[in-house]
Motif scaffolding. Structure first.
Motif, mmCIF file in Angstrom:
data_model
loop_
_atom_site.group_PDB
_atom_site.id
_atom_site.type_symbol
_atom_site.label_atom_id
_atom_site.label_comp_id
_atom_site.label_asym_id
_atom_site.label_seq_id
_atom_site.Cartn_x
_atom_site.Cartn_y
_atom_site.Cartn_z
ATOM 1 N N HIS A 1 0.869 -1.173 0.000
ATOM 2 C CA HIS A 1 0.000 0.000 0.000
ATOM 3 C C HIS A 1 0.905 1.221 0.000
ATOM 4 N N TRP B 1 -3.344 0.400 -3.359
ATOM 5 C CA TRP B 1 -2.723 -0.912 -3.228
ATOM 6 C C TRP B 1 -2.133 -1.289 -4.582
ATOM 7 N N GLY C 1 2.157 0.043 3.979
ATOM 8 C CA GLY C 1 1.538 -1.225 4.342
ATOM 9 C C GLY C 1 1.973 -2.322 3.393
ATOM 10 N N GLU D 1 1.022 -6.703 2.560
ATOM 11 C CA GLU D 1 0.345 -7.967 2.826
ATOM 12 C C GLU D 1 1.097 -9.041 2.053
ATOM 13 N N THR E 1 3.024 -9.996 12.031
ATOM 14 C CA THR E 1 1.660 -10.078 11.518
ATOM 15 C C THR E 1 1.123 -11.494 11.634
ATOM 16 N N THR F 1 -2.419 -7.063 7.583
ATOM 17 C CA THR F 1 -1.573 -6.034 6.998
ATOM 18 C C THR F 1 -0.501 -5.595 7.987
#
Length: 170
Positions: A94, A100, A119, A121, A149, A154
């Motif tokens: 992000h 994103w 961010g 993921e 995490t 995230t």
């Protein structure tokens, strides 16, 4: 003629011995038995693009990629998995511009040099994904590392640029 026959017989014997050695390595495994390969622990590698400085050296699991001591931010990241052919790492970032990136995998670049990320993921996909999880922690503006995490969550607060990242296989 007798000498040629002897040479051929010795060469054939050597080939038979070599073939039996290689066959013994796979002994007991059927054509569909790849359980051992599925559970081979993957090796994770990653590098980060630091704003104004370029790409970091390639890091291994738990090493810090980025600028853990300064004020530089990460603009992009590349992550790859090695060893396990039944596993692929997928990830997206992000950006501070509110967007994103698309999901990418195995060594592709997520992010854009010139725009900080806030961010990330990531996870595993593939037949071996049931055996391992992937997690990370980041260092952002508060100068504190986040907790590791949980799978599917995230890392980063989507507000402050990330300065460093660590990744581990669980």
């Amino acid at each position: 003629m007798k000498k040629l026959f002897t040479i051929l017989a010795v060469a054939f014997s050597v080939m038979l011995i070599a073939a039996s050695c290689f066959a013994a390595v796979d002994e007991g495994r059927g054509p569909g038995d790849h359980q051992a390969e599925l559970t081979d622990r993957p090796a994770i590698y990653y590098e980060a693009y630091i704003h104004g400085q370029g790409w970091t050296n390639r890091c291994r699991e738990m090493e810090s990629a980025g600028d853990a001591y300064g004020g530089q931010t990460i603009d992009a990241i590349s992550i790859s998995v090695d060893i396990n052919r039944y596993l692929k790492v997928v990830y997206r970032v992000h950006s501070t511009n509110g967007q994103w990136s698309p999901w990418v995998s195995n060594g592709a670049v997520a992010g854009t040099p010139g725009t900080a990320i806030d961010g990330i993921e990531l996870g595993f996909v593939g037949q071996a994904a049931m055996y391992y999880d992937l997690s990370c922690k980041v260092l952002s503006g508060e100068r504190q590392w986040t907790d590791w995490t949980k799978p599917g969550s995230t890392a980063g607060n989507l507000q402050q640029p990330i300065q460093a990242i660590r990744i581990k296989v669980e």
